[in-house]
Design an enzyme around this catalytic site. Structure first.
Site, PDB file in Angstrom:
ATOM      1  N   HIS A 234     -20.058 -17.893 -32.763  1.00 35.39           N
ATOM      2  CA  HIS A 234     -19.917 -17.724 -34.220  1.00 35.39           C
ATOM      3  C   HIS A 234     -18.519 -17.225 -34.578  1.00 35.39           C
ATOM      4  O   HIS A 234     -18.347 -16.142 -35.132  1.00 35.39           O
ATOM      5  CB  HIS A 234     -20.998 -16.773 -34.753  1.00 35.39           C
ATOM      6  N   PHE A 236     -14.183 -18.542 -35.631  1.00 35.46           N
ATOM      7  CA  PHE A 236     -13.478 -19.361 -36.616  1.00 35.46           C
ATOM      8  C   PHE A 236     -13.627 -20.845 -36.334  1.00 35.46           C
ATOM      9  O   PHE A 236     -13.748 -21.659 -37.265  1.00 35.46           O
ATOM     10  CB  PHE A 236     -11.998 -18.977 -36.642  1.00 35.46           C
ATOM     11  N   HIS A 238     -16.145 -22.383 -35.023  1.00 31.61           N
ATOM     12  CA  HIS A 238     -17.459 -22.814 -35.519  1.00 31.61           C
ATOM     13  C   HIS A 238     -17.408 -23.001 -37.024  1.00 31.61           C
ATOM     14  O   HIS A 238     -17.925 -23.998 -37.557  1.00 31.61           O
ATOM     15  CB  HIS A 238     -18.518 -21.776 -35.152  1.00 31.61           C
TER      16      HIS A 238
END
Length: 533
Positions: A234, A236, A238
Site C-alpha cells: 500500500h 505510492f 499502488h
C-alpha cells in the site's frame, strides 16, 4: 546498435555510462526521459546486468518525454549551471556564517524535545507501534514489522527530479499505453510516475475546465507522494496503479460523456488519495489492537477515514489545493464525492456495495445522482483490486508484495497476542489457494457486475480476471496433488523400512513417483505463458 556488458567491479559505472550513451544515441537532452525496449516491446531496466543485444535482436530506444527547457539549457552551455552553483554556494555560506536568532534556536530545541517525546512515549506513538512487547520478542525482529516513511533524502531527490522533468511532453506512444491495463509501472522512477499522473489531468483537459493551476497540481501530486509510506504493497506505486487503471477504464468507455468531467476529476483524485499514510496493517489489526485510529473513528473504517483526513489536510494548503477556484457549493460536492469514493474501498462494505449495484444495473439511469454515485464507488473498488486484470508478469509481483504485507501483519498479531487474521497467516495459506478464494468470491463477481453495465470492459478487464482464476485453480490443484503424493511417500517409507529389518546393504525402494503431479504442475505453470499478453 547499443551494447552493455556486465563487469564485476563496475556495475554502477556501467549503469551511468549506459545512460550517458543512450542519451547521446537518442540525441536527447539531459532531462528527457528515455526508455529501452526489447524486440517483444517490453520495457527494460537500464543497468549493468542488461544482456547485450545483437543485430537480430536489437533494442529499441525511445524518447518518451522531451523537456524543451532542458534542451535550451544545454544549448546555452554551462552558464546557467555555473550561475546556479554560485548562488547555492553563497546561500550555504550565509547559512553557516550567520547565527540563528535566539527565538529560532529555542523553537528548534522545543521541536526536537517534542519529537523525542512522540517517539519514546507509549501513549503518544502513532498507531501504538512503539508499545512494549513481552521479552524476548521486543527485538530487531519486531522492529522490522513497523512501517517506514520515506527518508528525507529520497523525498528531496524525487521533488527535485520531478521539478526538472515536469515540463516534459509525454510521447503519444506512452500516452496510448497509459490508457491500457497492460501498463507496467515497475521500470518507471517515482518522479516519472508523478509526470504521468499529471498527464492524466492534462489529457482530460481538467486544468482548463476547472481552472486548476498547473503548479498547484504539481504541488498536490508531490505532497500526495510524500504522504505514502514505504510499505510493501500500500505505497505510492499502488496508488499510481489504481489511478492508472481508473484512467484506462475511463478512456475505454468514454466515462466523461456518461457521468461528466467533474465526476472523472473526483475519481482520479480519489484514486491518488485513497491509501494516503497507510501503515501496512489493515482495519482488522487497528480494531483488535485498539489503535489511536480505531479509537478516533469508533472502529468504523478507521484507515479509510484516515486516508480522507490526510487528503483534505493536503488540500488545506493553498499551494496544493487544486480545488481553490471552486465555489463553496461546488467544493462541497467534490468533498462529498472524494469521501464517498475512498470510504467505498473498505472491503468490509464490499457485499453491501455490490448488492446495491446489482439491483440498479437493469434500470441504470445516468441522470440519477444516486445511480452515478454507486457506479463511482464500484469503479474505484474495481481499480483498487485490479492487479489480476493485468498481464501475469505485471500482476504476480504485486501479489508477492501483498502477501509480504499480510504475513508481516499476522506475525505482529502473533507477537502481540491478538487474533490472527486467517487469510494472512503464512502457516495456513499458499499463493494459489489465497488467489482462488479472493478472485472467485470477491474479484470476479465485482468485475462481472461492472461488465454487465459497461460492456466495453468485458474483453479489457473481465476476461483476464477469468483467466487468472483458471490459472490459479490449476496451480492449486497441482500443488495439492503433489503435496498428497509426498505425504504418501513418507508414510510408505515409514511403514516399509525400519532400522530393525533393514540390512546394511539393502536399498530403499521409493514407492509411487511424483511424476504425474509434477506434470500437472508444469502444465499449470505453462498456462501462465498463455495469460501473459
Amino acid at each position: 546498435m547499443f551494447i552493455i556488458r556486465e563487469s564485476d567491479h563496475a556495475v554502477t559505472f556501467l549503469q551511468s555510462a549506459a545512460e550517458s550513451h543512450l542519451i547521446s544515441a537518442a540525441e536527447a537532452g539531459p532531462r528527457d526521459i528515455l526508455k529501452l525496449y526489447n524486440t517483444a516491446g517490453q520495457l527494460l531496466n537500464i543497468s549493468g546486468d542488461l544482456p547485450p543485444n545483437t543485430p537480430d535482436s536489437r533494442y529499441s530506444l525511445q524518447v518518451v518525454a522531451a523537456n524543451g527547457f532542458a534542451m535550451l539549457q544545454e544549448s546555452t552551455g554551462n552558464t546557467l549551471k555555473a550561475l546556479e552553483a554560485r548562488v547555492s554556494a553563497i546561500e550555504r555560506q550565509l547559512r553557516s556564517e550567520l547565527p540563528l536568532p535566539p527565538a529560532v534556536e529555542e523553537l528548534q530545541r522545543q521541536v526536537d524535545e517534542f519529537r523525542e517525546k512522540l517517539e519514546t512515549t507509549e501513549s503518544l506513538s502513532w498507531l501504538g507501534f512503539y508499545k512494549q512487547l513481552p521479552e524476548p520478542i521486543s527485538s530487531e525482529e519486531c522492529r522490522r514489522l513497523q512501517y517506514r516513511r520515506k527518508s528525507d533524502s529520497v523525498k528531496k531527490r524525487v521533488k527535485q527530479n520531478f521539478a526538472n522533468i515536469c515540463e516534459a511532453q509525454v510521447s503519444d506512444t506512452i500516452r496510448q499505453w497509459l490508457r491500457t491495463p497492460t501498463f507496467d509501472a515497475r521500470p518507471w522512477e517515482d518522479e516519472e510516475l508523478l509526470l504521468l499522473l499529471q498527464q492524466m489531468y492534462l489529457d482530460y483537459d481538467l486544468c482548463s475546465k476547472f481552472a486548476i493551476d498547473i503548479n498547484t497540481l504539481r504541488n498536490f501530486l508531490y505532497e500526495a507522494y510524500k504522504n505514502y509510506n514505504d510499505v510493501p504493497f500500500h505505497n505510492f506505486r499502488h496508488c499510481f496503479c489504481v489511478a492508472q487503471m481508473m484512467y484506462a477504464i475511463s478512456w475505454s468507455v468514454d466515462l466523461p460523456s456518461k457521468i461528466g468531467d467533474l465526476e472523472v476529476l473526483i475519481l482520479i483524485t480519489s484514486c491518488i488519495c485513497h491509501d494516503l499514510d497507510h501503515p501496512g496493517y489493515n482495519n482488522i489489526y487497528q480494531i483488535n489492537a485498539k489503535t489511536e485510529l480505531a479509537i478516533r473513528y469508533n472502529d468504523i473504517s478507521p484507515l479509510e477515514n484516515h486516508h480522507c483526513s490526510v487528503a483534505f489536510r493536503i488540500l488545506e494548503n493553498e499551494d496544493c489545493n487544486i480545488f481553490k477556484s471552486f465555489k463553496s457549493e461546488d467544493f462541497k460536492q467534490v468533498r462529498e464525492g472524494i469521501i464517498r469514493c475512498i470510504l467505498a474501498t473498505d472491503m468490509a462494505r464490499h457485499n453491501e456495495i455490490l448488492t446495491n449495484f446489482r439491483e440498479i444495473t437493469p434500470n441504470f439511469d445516468y441522470t440519477d445522482k444516486a445511480h452515478v454515485n454507486l457506479l463511482c464507488m464500484v469503479l474505484i473498488k474495481v481499480s483498487d483490486i485490479s492487479n489480476e486484470a493485468r498481464p501475469m508478469d505485471v500482476a504476480e509481483p504485486w501479489l508477492d508484495k501483498l502477501l509480504q504485507e499480510f504475513f508481516k501483519q499476522s506475525d505482529a498479531e502473533k507477537l502481540e497476542g491478538l487474533p490472527v487474521t486467517p487469510f494472512m497467516d503464512r502457516e495456513k495459506i499458499t499463493k494459489p489457494s489465497s488467489q482462488c478464494s479472493f478472485i472467485g468470491f470477491v474479484l470476479l463477481p465485482l468485475f462481472e457486475a461492472l461488465g454487465e453495465l459497461l460492456t466495453e470492459l468485458q474483453d479489457l478487464i473481465v476476461q483476464p480476471v477469468r483467466e487468472a482464476l483458471e490459472y490459479y485453480r490449476r496451480l492449486n490443484e497441482a500443488t495439492r496433488e503433489e503435496r498428497l503424493h509426498r505425504k504418501s511417500i513418507v508414510s510408505e517409507l515409514t511403514e516399509q523400512h525400519t532400522p530393525s529389518t533393514q540390512s546394511p546393504d539393502s536399498t530403499a525402494t521409493v514407492p509411487k513417483s511424483l511424476s504425474n503431479a509434477s506434470v500437472k504442475l508444469k502444465k499449470s505453470l505453462s498456462f501462465q505463458q498463455n495469460r501473459s499478453r
